[in-house]
Write a protein that holds these residues in place. Structure first.
Motif, short mmCIF file in Angstrom:
data_model
loop_
_atom_site.label_atom_id
_atom_site.label_comp_id
_atom_site.label_asym_id
_atom_site.label_seq_id
_atom_site.Cartn_x
_atom_site.Cartn_y
_atom_site.Cartn_z
N ASN A 96 -8.87 -3.34 3.59
CA ASN A 96 -8.57 -3.99 2.16
C ASN A 96 -7.92 -5.19 2.46
O ASN A 96 -8.20 -6.38 1.78
CB ASN A 96 -7.99 -3.16 1.31
CG ASN A 96 -7.89 -3.67 -0.19
OD1 ASN A 96 -6.83 -4.47 -0.37
ND2 ASN A 96 -8.83 -3.42 -1.00
N GLU A 123 -8.51 5.25 -13.20
CA GLU A 123 -8.43 5.39 -11.97
C GLU A 123 -9.18 6.90 -11.80
O GLU A 123 -9.71 7.36 -12.80
CB GLU A 123 -7.13 5.24 -11.56
CG GLU A 123 -6.37 4.03 -11.49
CD GLU A 123 -6.92 2.97 -10.51
OE1 GLU A 123 -7.48 3.29 -9.49
OE2 GLU A 123 -6.96 1.74 -11.09
N ASP A 136 -8.23 10.71 -9.32
CA ASP A 136 -7.29 11.26 -8.40
C ASP A 136 -7.95 12.35 -7.66
O ASP A 136 -8.00 13.41 -8.31
CB ASP A 136 -6.11 11.50 -8.95
CG ASP A 136 -4.95 12.08 -7.88
OD1 ASP A 136 -5.32 12.11 -6.63
OD2 ASP A 136 -3.83 12.31 -8.20
N GLN A 150 1.09 7.63 -3.17
CA GLN A 150 -0.45 7.08 -3.54
C GLN A 150 -0.44 6.11 -4.79
O GLN A 150 -1.21 5.10 -4.18
CB GLN A 150 -1.17 8.08 -4.12
CG GLN A 150 -1.50 9.41 -3.19
CD GLN A 150 -2.55 10.38 -3.35
OE1 GLN A 150 -3.29 10.83 -2.74
NE2 GLN A 150 -2.42 10.91 -4.72
N ILE A 170 -1.86 2.37 -4.23
CA ILE A 170 -2.72 1.60 -5.21
C ILE A 170 -2.36 0.37 -5.83
O ILE A 170 -3.31 -0.60 -5.99
CB ILE A 170 -3.45 2.96 -5.85
CG1 ILE A 170 -4.14 3.64 -5.15
CG2 ILE A 170 -4.37 2.21 -7.03
CD1 ILE A 170 -4.15 5.28 -5.78
N ARG A 182 -3.68 -3.15 -4.73
CA ARG A 182 -4.85 -3.26 -5.64
C ARG A 182 -5.89 -2.45 -4.89
O ARG A 182 -6.90 -3.26 -4.75
CB ARG A 182 -5.02 -4.58 -6.09
CG ARG A 182 -3.91 -5.60 -6.42
CD ARG A 182 -3.97 -5.48 -8.04
NE ARG A 182 -2.83 -6.03 -8.45
CZ ARG A 182 -2.31 -7.33 -8.56
NH1 ARG A 182 -3.33 -8.15 -8.60
NH2 ARG A 182 -1.18 -7.59 -9.14
N LEU A 183 -5.84 -1.44 -4.47
CA LEU A 183 -6.79 -0.61 -3.80
C LEU A 183 -7.57 0.13 -4.67
O LEU A 183 -7.35 0.54 -5.76
CB LEU A 183 -6.19 0.24 -2.91
CG LEU A 183 -5.40 -0.31 -1.72
CD1 LEU A 183 -4.52 0.81 -0.95
CD2 LEU A 183 -6.46 -1.10 -0.77
N ASN A 184 -8.69 0.45 -4.18
CA ASN A 184 -9.64 1.34 -5.04
C ASN A 184 -9.09 2.87 -4.87
O ASN A 184 -8.77 3.32 -3.62
CB ASN A 184 -10.98 1.56 -4.34
CG ASN A 184 -12.03 2.13 -5.20
OD1 ASN A 184 -11.65 3.30 -5.64
ND2 ASN A 184 -13.28 1.51 -5.34
N SER A 185 -9.03 3.69 -5.98
CA SER A 185 -8.17 4.81 -5.83
C SER A 185 -8.94 5.83 -5.26
O SER A 185 -8.33 6.77 -4.67
CB SER A 185 -7.81 5.23 -7.29
OG SER A 185 -8.83 5.00 -8.16
N VAL A 212 -8.55 6.06 -1.37
CA VAL A 212 -6.79 6.46 -1.19
C VAL A 212 -6.66 7.73 -1.27
O VAL A 212 -5.91 8.42 -0.79
CB VAL A 212 -6.18 5.72 -2.11
CG1 VAL A 212 -4.65 5.85 -1.71
CG2 VAL A 212 -6.16 3.84 -1.48
N THR A 213 -7.13 8.17 -2.40
CA THR A 213 -7.04 9.64 -2.77
C THR A 213 -7.63 10.62 -2.10
O THR A 213 -7.25 11.94 -1.91
CB THR A 213 -6.99 10.07 -4.45
OG1 THR A 213 -8.27 9.60 -4.91
CG2 THR A 213 -6.06 9.23 -5.27
#
Lengths: 319, 333
Positions: free
Chosen positions: A313, B70, B72, B112, B116, B120-123, B126-127
């Motif tokens: 990212n 978002e 989770d 987490q 995020i 500014r990550l897509n959740s 990441v989750t």
């Protein structure tokens, strides 16, 4: 942002972080390879390749969904399991019918999901979670909760599990389907449109790209490839139930992410995912040989996924 | 889009849908004796609230992240880890176990949510990674096995009927729902959560501290899942890492979406989510009374999830409009 011409850009933090990460991974892998007993043997290399080919076939198919900007599918493991079950069951009508029927089923499963996502803008993650539940229910319902074994008078399927010139058949299938898909994504109009759709959905809509058709195609290919893997998984285990679902969903997603494909779509390649699948299989094999428990293996995979997501990212944002 | 509603307005039909679905489910439960000779008893109502206690808080946790725009995915393994930590640390005192589970949840949510918000990550991805990490830790803590909780009396006390239909466990869940409903409806933080889900840029411009709020949302989400898991583990006197799969996630996502939480963010209420959880709990009880095999429940929940997702899909109405236009154009030619 349009970047005209190829100019050297200054080295950024993200590039350095990525290089350091790749360096760390390489050192750890090489160190592990040299110190793990039984790792650097021919039979173990074959085991890694076989494991990588099951996950790899699913993962390269999934990559089309990732590239199209629809994140990923959470129904892959279930699709693989039900495909293996259908394949072993339909062997009673012959090998060719069995394979064809299974692939058609896979294509159908993916097409339906892709239609909901593409035509109606339904959330791909939730649709595929629901689809996973539906597939599980169907599988138990149709099989009465029993595992499926191939008919006793039919042995032609065994060729799919036996080695050919020293390597198991799935390895060849993995190589061939990866090359086919890589060519499709790079050389055909469909492939280029998938990249555009993932890169910039608004532009794709403005350019009147057939978004529904492309999304159906992406999910169809992913599911078709997963069904193909299901055929090979079924032939290899000769006994199919929902237990085969295993960790294929997460392993395939991990392979696509570890390969460095942008999660948001548009950037990445089939080859990257294939490399990611081999990497994941190598790490899993090494952890297994070193006596790590299931938990340790899942944990390591999770950490790798999180770190890679953050790093890719950062790099994408700096482009 | 206005997030502050000063004037009273009539609720739209869509907002009443969760309660209509709940009413249908209750009518269906009442009609069960017509189909079979079974009479519905208070024990069935108790079961429904027990089911609410087992899954309700996870649905609430997931619902709050969806309202904030978002998602989770890690709630399903946080649910398992919560139970595992509570059982392992609560041998002496169950409250210590719950505190430890909640502490673990805060840590998971902090990491987490922090990643995020900071990057500014897509959740989703990441989750997903978080799901694997948390699941791995659960396996390691349990040495790949189920762990028994020797203090059986704790579970008995938690599940002892109160006023015939409730238990301490279900009352605790209901109480948390009431608090969440009040916070989301009347406090500024509730309005802000809807704001960052509806239009994040506008919320940022309007002075909402988006990053801090996002981290809090993921902490709340992990807390809800861990508490539900801890209470369930005490109730069953066991914790297990092997309950993999999306059972908990499917149930809670379906409940939240039936409860009127919009996947595009910004819309939803705790009361609606409660109605969604109750609807599914009543459904489970009906299936249990009818002695349906497990796969029926899995088929119905999966099917419902797909249907509500499509109903909530942003392009659905437009698709109908364009195909109708296309069809009528075809007719004319």
């Amino acid at each position: 942002m349009a970047r005209v011409g190829i100019e050297r850009r200054p080295l950024r933090l993200a590039d350095i972080a990525l290089t350091v990460w790749i360096g760390i991974l390489s050192v750890v892998t090489v160190y592990g390879a040299l110190t793990t007993t039984g790792f650097l043997t021919v039979s173990n290399m074959k085991a890694i390749l076989t494991a990588a080919s099951f996950v790899g076939i699913i993962a390269v198919g999934l990559t089309v969904i990732v590239l199209s900007g629809n994140l990923f599918s959470l129904a892959l493991g279930q699709t693989a399991a039900i495909s293996a079950m259908v394949f072993l069951y339909s062997l009673r009508w012959g090998l060719a019918v069995g394979i064809l029927l299974t692939l058609l089923l896979g294509l159908a499963i993916g097409t339906v999901q892709g239609f909901a996502v593409g035509a109606w803008g339904a959330n791909p993650i939730i649709v595929t979670i629901g689809a996973a539940g539906l597939i599980e229910g169907m599988a138990v319902w149709l099989s009465h909760g029993e595992s499926i074994v191939p008919p006793s008078d039919e042995t032609s399927w065994e060729h799919l599990a036996n080695p050919l010139f020293g390597l198991p058949v799935p390895v060849y299938v993995f190589i061939v389907v990866t090359i086919i898909l890589a060519v499709v994504m790079r050389r055909t109009r469909f492939g280029r449109q998938i990249y555009l759709l993932g890169e910039n959905r608004v532009a794709a809509r403005a350019a009147a790209l057939p978004i529904t058709l492309l999304t159906v195609g992406a999910f169809g290919i992913a599911s078709l490839y997963t069904a193909g893997a299901g055929v090979l998984i079924g032939a290899t285990s000769a006994n199919a139930s929902l237990l085969l679902t295993g960790s294929y969903t997460y392993d395939a997603i991990a392979a696509a992410l570890v390969g460095g494909n942008a999660v948001t779509g548009g950037r990445g390649s089939i080859a990257r995912t294939a490399a990611g699948a081999i990497f994941i299989a190598t790490i899993s094999d090494m952890l297994l040989l070193r006596g790590y428990s299931t938990g340790g293996q899942i944990l390591v995979r999770g950490i790798i996924v999180v770190v890679v997501v953050v790093l890719t990212n950062l790099r994408e944002r700096n482009r | 889009m206005s997030t502050v509603e000063t004037t009273r307005r009539r609720p739209r039909a869509g907002e009443l849908a969760p309660y209509a679905i709940l009413a249908i489910m209750i009518v269906a439960l009442a009609l069960v004796p017509v189909v079979t000779q079974y009479t519905v008893r208070t024990a069935n109502v108790y079961d429904i609230f027990q089911n609410f206690a087992s899954y309700g808080l996870v649905a609430l946790a997931l619902g709050v992240t969806i309202i904030a725009g978002e998602f989770d995915l890690s709630v399903s393994s946080m649910y398992l880890l919560g139970g595992m930590v509570a059982v392992l640390t609560g041998a002496g005192s169950p409250l210590v176990g719950i505190a430890a589970a909640l502490g673990t949840a805060i840590l998971v949510g902090l990491v987490q949510g922090g990643l995020i918000a900071r990057f500014r990550l897509n959740s989703m991805p990441v989750t997903l990674g978080g799901y694997l990490v948390v699941l791995g830790i659960t396996y390691i803590l349990g040495h790949n096995k189920s762990v028994m909780y020797d203090n059986f009396t704790v579970g008995l006390r938690l599940d002892k009927p109160v006023l015939q239909v409730f238990s301490i466990r279900s009352l605790a869940s209901l109480g948390i729902f009431v608090v969440a409903a009040l916070v989301l409806r009347y406090l500024r933080v509730g309005r802000d959560i809807r704001a960052i889900g509806g239009d994040r840029r506008a919320a940022r411009v309007a002075g909402v501290s988006v990053d801090r709020l996002l981290v809090s949302v993921f902490i709340v989400s992990a807390l809800g899942a861990a508490l539900a898991g801890a209470l369930l583990s005490y109730s069953l006197a066991t914790a297990s890492p092997t309950n993999i799969g999306f059972d908990v996630l499917t149930f809670s996502a379906t409940a939240a979406l039936i409860g009127g939480v919009s996947l595009s963010g910004g819309k939803g209420s705790a009361v609606g989510i409660a109605a969604g959880v109750l609807s599914l709990s009543v459904l489970q009880e009906i299936l249990a009374i009818l002695r349906s095999p497990d796969y029926v429940s899995s088929l119905i929940t999966g099917g419902l999830l797909v249907v509500v997702t499509i109903v909530w899909a942003p392009d659905l109405s437009q698709w109908f409009r364009t195909t109708r236009v296309a069809a009528s154009a075809e007719e004319r030619t």
